[in-house]
Design a protein around this motif. Structure first.
Motif, PDB file in Angstrom:
ATOM      1  N   LEU A 566       7.447  12.560 -44.192  1.00 36.54           N
ATOM      2  CA  LEU A 566       8.000  11.238 -44.459  1.00 36.54           C
ATOM      3  C   LEU A 566       9.424  11.093 -43.936  1.00 36.54           C
ATOM      4  O   LEU A 566       9.838   9.982 -43.603  1.00 36.54           O
ATOM      5  N   LEU A 567      10.160  12.195 -43.894  1.00 32.48           N
ATOM      6  CA  LEU A 567      11.567  12.079 -43.508  1.00 32.48           C
ATOM      7  C   LEU A 567      11.844  12.626 -42.117  1.00 32.48           C
ATOM      8  O   LEU A 567      12.685  12.101 -41.406  1.00 32.48           O
ATOM      9  N   ILE A 568      11.134  13.682 -41.715  1.00 33.21           N
ATOM     10  CA  ILE A 568      11.488  14.321 -40.444  1.00 33.21           C
ATOM     11  C   ILE A 568      10.537  13.897 -39.331  1.00 33.21           C
ATOM     12  O   ILE A 568      10.944  13.272 -38.359  1.00 33.21           O
ATOM     13  N   ALA A 569       9.247  14.214 -39.475  1.00 36.88           N
ATOM     14  CA  ALA A 569       8.319  13.959 -38.367  1.00 36.88           C
ATOM     15  C   ALA A 569       8.045  12.467 -38.207  1.00 36.88           C
ATOM     16  O   ALA A 569       8.067  11.945 -37.091  1.00 36.88           O
ATOM     17  N   ARG A 570       7.769  11.795 -39.295  1.00 34.41           N
ATOM     18  CA  ARG A 570       7.504  10.352 -39.295  1.00 34.41           C
ATOM     19  C   ARG A 570       6.489   9.944 -38.230  1.00 34.41           C
ATOM     20  O   ARG A 570       6.717   9.027 -37.452  1.00 34.41           O
ATOM     21  N   LYS A 571       5.354  10.629 -38.219  1.00 34.82           N
ATOM     22  CA  LYS A 571       4.288  10.282 -37.282  1.00 34.82           C
ATOM     23  C   LYS A 571       3.659   8.984 -37.752  1.00 34.82           C
ATOM     24  O   LYS A 571       3.068   8.933 -38.837  1.00 34.82           O
ATOM     25  N   PRO A 572       3.803   7.902 -36.986  1.00 38.77           N
ATOM     26  CA  PRO A 572       3.321   6.620 -37.489  1.00 38.77           C
ATOM     27  C   PRO A 572       1.798   6.624 -37.652  1.00 38.77           C
ATOM     28  O   PRO A 572       1.069   7.178 -36.822  1.00 38.77           O
ATOM     29  N   ALA A 573       1.336   6.021 -38.745  1.00 37.88           N
ATOM     30  CA  ALA A 573      -0.097   5.985 -39.015  1.00 37.88           C
ATOM     31  C   ALA A 573      -0.698   4.747 -38.369  1.00 37.88           C
ATOM     32  O   ALA A 573      -0.121   3.664 -38.438  1.00 37.88           O
ATOM     33  N   PRO A 574      -1.857   4.900 -37.722  1.00 42.70           N
ATOM     34  CA  PRO A 574      -2.578   3.706 -37.292  1.00 42.70           C
ATOM     35  C   PRO A 574      -3.011   2.896 -38.511  1.00 42.70           C
ATOM     36  O   PRO A 574      -2.989   3.408 -39.637  1.00 42.70           O
ATOM     37  N   HIS A 575      -3.404   1.635 -38.308  1.00 43.98           N
ATOM     38  CA  HIS A 575      -3.676   0.829 -39.502  1.00 43.98           C
ATOM     39  C   HIS A 575      -4.910   1.318 -40.241  1.00 43.98           C
ATOM     40  O   HIS A 575      -5.067   1.080 -41.429  1.00 43.98           O
ATOM     41  N   ASN A 576      -5.799   2.049 -39.555  1.00 45.17           N
ATOM     42  CA  ASN A 576      -6.997   2.548 -40.229  1.00 45.17           C
ATOM     43  C   ASN A 576      -7.316   3.947 -39.726  1.00 45.17           C
ATOM     44  O   ASN A 576      -8.288   4.165 -39.008  1.00 45.17           O
ATOM     45  N   PRO A 577      -6.515   4.944 -40.107  1.00 47.82           N
ATOM     46  CA  PRO A 577      -6.654   6.273 -39.500  1.00 47.82           C
ATOM     47  C   PRO A 577      -7.988   6.950 -39.821  1.00 47.82           C
ATOM     48  O   PRO A 577      -8.445   7.781 -39.065  1.00 47.82           O
ATOM     49  N   TRP A 578      -8.587   6.620 -40.961  1.00 46.61           N
ATOM     50  CA  TRP A 578      -9.824   7.314 -41.351  1.00 46.61           C
ATOM     51  C   TRP A 578     -11.062   6.556 -40.881  1.00 46.61           C
ATOM     52  O   TRP A 578     -12.157   6.963 -41.181  1.00 46.61           O
ATOM     53  N   ASP A 579     -10.850   5.437 -40.220  1.00 51.57           N
ATOM     54  CA  ASP A 579     -11.978   4.641 -39.771  1.00 51.57           C
ATOM     55  C   ASP A 579     -12.817   4.180 -40.971  1.00 51.57           C
ATOM     56  O   ASP A 579     -14.037   4.274 -40.985  1.00 51.57           O
ATOM     57  N   SER A 580     -12.119   3.701 -41.999  1.00 52.07           N
ATOM     58  CA  SER A 580     -12.790   3.274 -43.222  1.00 52.07           C
ATOM     59  C   SER A 580     -13.236   1.825 -43.089  1.00 52.07           C
ATOM     60  O   SER A 580     -12.637   1.052 -42.352  1.00 52.07           O
ATOM     61  N   LYS A 581     -14.314   1.453 -43.798  1.00 54.07           N
ATOM     62  CA  LYS A 581     -14.778   0.068 -43.764  1.00 54.07           C
ATOM     63  C   LYS A 581     -14.267  -0.724 -44.958  1.00 54.07           C
ATOM     64  O   LYS A 581     -14.620  -1.879 -45.141  1.00 54.07           O
ATOM     65  N   SER A 582     -13.490  -0.050 -45.811  1.00 52.59           N
ATOM     66  CA  SER A 582     -13.029  -0.720 -47.017  1.00 52.59           C
ATOM     67  C   SER A 582     -11.957  -1.756 -46.672  1.00 52.59           C
ATOM     68  O   SER A 582     -11.244  -1.628 -45.676  1.00 52.59           O
ATOM     69  N   LEU A 583     -11.875  -2.784 -47.520  1.00 51.84           N
ATOM     70  CA  LEU A 583     -11.041  -3.944 -47.209  1.00 51.84           C
ATOM     71  C   LEU A 583      -9.559  -3.581 -47.055  1.00 51.84           C
ATOM     72  O   LEU A 583      -8.867  -4.124 -46.194  1.00 51.84           O
ATOM     73  N   GLU A 584      -9.081  -2.635 -47.908  1.00 54.35           N
ATOM     74  CA  GLU A 584      -7.639  -2.369 -47.888  1.00 54.35           C
ATOM     75  C   GLU A 584      -7.194  -1.777 -46.556  1.00 54.35           C
ATOM     76  O   GLU A 584      -6.030  -1.890 -46.187  1.00 54.35           O
ATOM     77  N   TRP A 585      -8.121  -1.151 -45.796  1.00 56.26           N
ATOM     78  CA  TRP A 585      -7.735  -0.546 -44.520  1.00 56.26           C
ATOM     79  C   TRP A 585      -7.772  -1.552 -43.382  1.00 56.26           C
ATOM     80  O   TRP A 585      -7.395  -1.234 -42.265  1.00 56.26           O
TER      81      TRP A 585
END
Lengths: 625, 275
Positions: A566-585
């Motif tokens: 969270l503080l050092i690497a800060r690799k940005p997450a894609p909006h749906n990294p797990w390829d989930s079908k759930s609404l929140e992703w």
């Protein structure tokens, strides 16, 4: 407006309704109550003058401290403004920047992150207590803390874990994601949502203050009449659990109302994400069970502060009354801890199995069945207490019957793994570990529910192993699963996969190596909460302590991961990294302040994974046990 | 796509593992676990545990096999398809699962009740026990207080001793009570456990079968020195017991005059509260 806030000098931004004012007013309130209590008692009982055993002063101190704290945070503003006929005074929720995490904020996404940090803080404090307990138990006689401090550590560890972790999953993840999952944009009662969080923080702080008042020797159960005899460090236990109870009740009301009445168009009960079913059932348990806790603690407070005798056999009361009321709350309470875990596991499993949730109705029946049955089993905690010996067969049956709905949850999980294409990500590993841990916990529960077996194991380390397998193995593992799964959405940053796997394997192995031997220690005759034990049990206890230290160290790996990712690497997450079908992703990361630009409509459940089977396949079924 | 018959493989592996594990657990491990066979209650508990192990072991074996197989066979391969099979449930499997678990639960409850009917299996049953042993039992009162146990023998003039001795082969009824907070009388080897509540006469039955010493622990958190509230008792022959108890009667004769009259429970300090 936002720009103007940012340009203000630092000191100006600290003034106003925020955490700092809350703490200042809380401390002021404490001393007001303390002084008031001494005025009352000094007049009626001269004995209490100049002693530090004045329960009334401490209780009033806590009450005024909580009121001051909440007032300083600004919880009184809206009701007061409405009373004098004004509308919303101030943008309570929609402030930007880091400051909103330190004040009353009605954005469910902010409250979720507040909860995650707050609950995490107390989880680590309580975990540290466990390390200290295991340090003491390295030797058969007390060498480090002594009997009194040891009992305080035991009480702090148990009480804090059982109290704060009731909101361990619901607080951070249900508050954050239930509105997103059901397309609601917010929780039903946003101010109450914020209140539940700050009450929990006040409660945790109050419990820690017991260290200034001599601690308490009762453990997390606080049985009468020991609680009446305990010195006034016990008052912090009363106020801690009462505040947790209020927080739980409100959280439950909020969950139920949100899920029942704020679902997006098309989100029928058959399409509700299973995590929401877990949150809904937990909410129902909270609303029905927690008020009993508040009531019983009120009676204890009267016994201690106003010389009543609800629980004193020598003056006409009954200690059984306390045990009955406490466990009427206490048993649903342990399912308040376990049920969100069911929801998390069944929610995450389909994503990484790339399959629809197997037997949606089976899973719902399992979760709801556990919730219902949990109210009919509480006297199994009193199997050797001498109460209602003729009712024992009934409680034995009802307790064993809980394994039927729990079995349905297992079936749904196992069915979901059947002919899946499993991706071994960190959250998936934690979910799979849940099955192992909860099975061991459940199987040992069969022994505890059987009265003759229970006579041998009741109140021993066997019980302790059992409930650590169900609660730590059931809740804490899913808590971490939820963190690894949802943090990319909450913080927009991926947690490091390699460190996550190290954390998982270290935690899973050391967890089992810590708690499995406790079954043996219990059978060999080691009662709970003792500071001494027969010397022939020392080798096993040393083994357990060392494993516990490794378990504690695995948490440091997690912290290192958090700091690094969270503080050092800060690799940005894609909006749906797990390829989930759930609404929140399906939302962008970071999620816009208003969640959804347009009201989503739903036409299926969120588990549309997998390739349809071409022909119907006979004889394809999971193994039945 | 040529899928192997996973179900058959899992069933066969489960049966094989259960067939190996269950006899080992039931015949070798479970009967040798504590509390042992020093008394009627203890051997009843060991029997109970053995039967429960017999039920749990094949279930555990099957679940273990299912997961071990699934986690390997159903993992995603680099060159294989990315998505699993879109089955959404199976009515038949669910009903069978429900039926099997329900039958197991009903059996467990019935079995536990039958076993409990054997004089309450050594557990404290309160002042009016639902399950009594055949024949007469010698009453022994256990008085718990912070932080020690003392014992009264009403059949021997109600004397109070600091040490617990029991005659072998004699059915004993422990009457457990407390003078202050809740304690719990636990003699692991005897298979006896009964909470000591102030104002309550909690009865637990046991028949010791072996002449040997046994540990006694307080099993309910009772305050500061809870960890030090332990004791050792002794099961002895009839003759030795009579010799011991008569000796105790002589030694404690002066104390007997100031002891409160034998009663099912005591309140040493009447509380000033009335509320």
């Amino acid at each position: 407006m936002n720009g103007a806030v940012a340009r203000q000098p630092a000191w100006r931004r600290l003034v106003g309704f925020n955490l700092l004012s809350g703490i200042v007013l809380g401390i002021v309130g404490f001393y007001v109550g303390w002084w008031l209590g001494h005025q009352i008692h000094a007049r009626s009982l001269e004995f209490f003058e100049d002693t530090n055993q004045n329960d009334v002063a401490l209780m009033l101190g806590y009450i005024f401290a909580v009121l001051g704290f909440l007032g300083g945070l600004g919880f009184a503003n809206y009701p007061l403004a409405r009373m004098v006929g004004r509308g919303r005074t101030h943008v309570e929720g929609e402030t930007q920047g880091v400051g909103r995490y330190f004040r009353l904020c009605t954005d469910h996404k902010v409250v979720g992150i507040q909860y995650l940090c707050g609950v995490g803080l107390f989880f680590f404090i309580a975990g540290l207590n466990a390390m200290l307990i295991r340090t003491e138990l390295l030797r058969p006689t007390p060498q480090v803390f002594g009997a009194g401090n040891y009992l305080t550590l035991v009480g702090l560890h148990g009480t804090m874990m059982m109290g704060i972790m009731t909101s361990g999953v619901l607080g951070p993840f249900a508050n954050y994601f239930v509105p997103l999952m059901i397309g609601a944009r917010r929780m039903a009662f946003p101010r109450i949502e914020s209140l539940t969080f700050w009450l929990l923080m006040a409660a945790g702080t109050i419990l820690m203050t017991t260290l200034f008042f001599g601690g308490f020797p009762t453990g997390w159960t606080g049985y009468a009449p020991l609680n009446d005899q305990a010195n006034f460090g016990f008052d912090s236990y009363i106020f801690f659990f009462a505040l947790v109870g209020i927080s739980m009740t409100l959280l439950g009301v909020n969950m139920i109302t949100t899920i029942v009445s704020m679902r997006a168009p098309g989100l029928t009960w058959r399409r509700l994400p299973i995590f929401c079913w877990g949150a809904l059932s937990t909410g129902a348990l909270m609303v029905l069970a927690a008020p009993v806790l508040i009531a019983v603690l009120l009676m204890v407070a009267f016994d201690r502060g106003a010389q009543t005798s609800f629980f004193l056999a020598s003056a006409g009361g009954s200690p059984y009354l306390f045990q009955n009321l406490f466990w009427f709350f206490g048993h649903p309470e342990v399912y308040v801890l376990a049920l969100p875990g069911f929801g998390v596991v069944l929610e995450i499993l389909p994503v990484f199995a790339r399959k629809p949730l197997w037997g949606y109705r089976v899973a719902v029946a399992g979760i709801v069945g556990v919730a219902l049955l949990s109210f009919f089993v509480w006297q199994h905690h009193l199997f050797v207490s001498g109460l209602n010996s003729s009712l024992r067969p009934f409680y034995m049956f009802s307790t064993e019957a809980i394994s039927v709905p729990t079995g349905l949850v297992f079936l749904a999980g196992m069915g979901t793994l059947w002919r899946a294409k499993i991706r071994y990500t960190v959250p998936m590993l934690f979910c799979l570990a849940w099955f192992f841990n909860f099975f061991v916990g459940g199987a040992s529960g069969v022994f505890l529910s059987d009265v003759p077996s229970d006579v041998a194991t009741h109140g021993s380390f066997f019980v302790m192993a059992h409930f650590h397998y169900t609660i730590m193995g059931g809740l804490v593992f899913t808590f971490f699963a939820a963190i690894y799964y949802w943090v990319p959405k909450m913080f927009g940053v991926m947690l490091n996969e390699r460190l996550g796997k190290i954390h998982f394997w270290a935690m899973f192995i050391s967890f089992n190596s810590t708690f499995f031997p406790l079954f043996a220690l219990g059978l060999m005759g080691m009662p709970r909460r003792v500071v001494t034990y027969p010397s022939h049990l020392q080798p096993l206890n040393v083994w357990v302590s060392i494993s516990a230290f490794v378990l504690g160290a695995s948490m440091l790996v997690f912290l290192a991961n958090v700091v690094y990712s969270l503080l050092i690497a800060r690799k940005p997450a894609p909006h749906n990294p797990w390829d989930s079908k759930s609404l929140e992703w399906q939302t962008p990361t970071p999620i816009p302040a208003n969640d959804y630009e347009r009201q989503p409509t739903i036409d299926s459940d969120p588990y549309e994974y997998g390739i349809p089977a071409a022909p119907p396949e006979p004889a394809e079924a999971p193994a039945s046990g | 796509m040529n899928e192997p018959n996973h179900f058959r493989r899992i069933v066969i592996a489960s049966v094989v593992l259960s067939a190996i594990a269950t006899p080992i657990v039931v015949a070798v491990i479970a009967p040798n676990l504590p509390p042992g066979d020093s008394s009627s209650a203890a051997s009843g508990q060991v029997y109970d545990n053995t039967v429960l192990f017999g039920i749990v072991t094949p279930i555990a074996a099957s679940i273990l096999v299912f997961f071990a197989y699934s986690l390997v066979a159903f993992r995603r391969r680099a060159d294989g398809p990315a998505e699993g099979l879109a089955v959404r449930g199976d009515e038949r499997v669910s009903v069978w699962w429900l039926a099997v678990t329900t039958v197991i639960v009903i059996f467990l409850a019935a079995f536990g009740t039958v076993e409990l009917a054997d004089a309450g299996a050594g557990g404290g049953q309160g002042p009016d026990p639902a399950f009594k042993p055949d024949g007469k039992a010698m009453p022994v009162q256990v008085i718990a207080q912070q932080w020690e146990f003392t014992y009264r023998y009403p059949t021997y003039g109600g004397i109070e001793t600091a040490h617990l001795e029991l005659p072998v082969g004699q059915q004993v009824a422990f009457h457990v009570t407390s003078l202050d907070v809740i304690h719990s009388f636990w003699a692991p080897k005897l298979g006896v456990k009964a909470d000591a509540n102030p104002g309550v006469d909690n009865i637990a039955y046991v028949k010791p079968d072996e002449e040997e010493p046994f540990e006694i622990h307080c099993n309910e958190l009772c305050g500061l020195w809870h960890g030090y509230m332990f004791d050792t008792g002794q099961v002895v022959s009839d003759a030795e017991f009579l010799r011991w108890i008569h000796n105790q009667q002589r030694v404690f004769a002066p104390a007997a005059k100031v002891l409160p009259k034998y009663s099912n429970h005591y309140f040493p300090e009447p509380d000033r509260r009335g509320g």
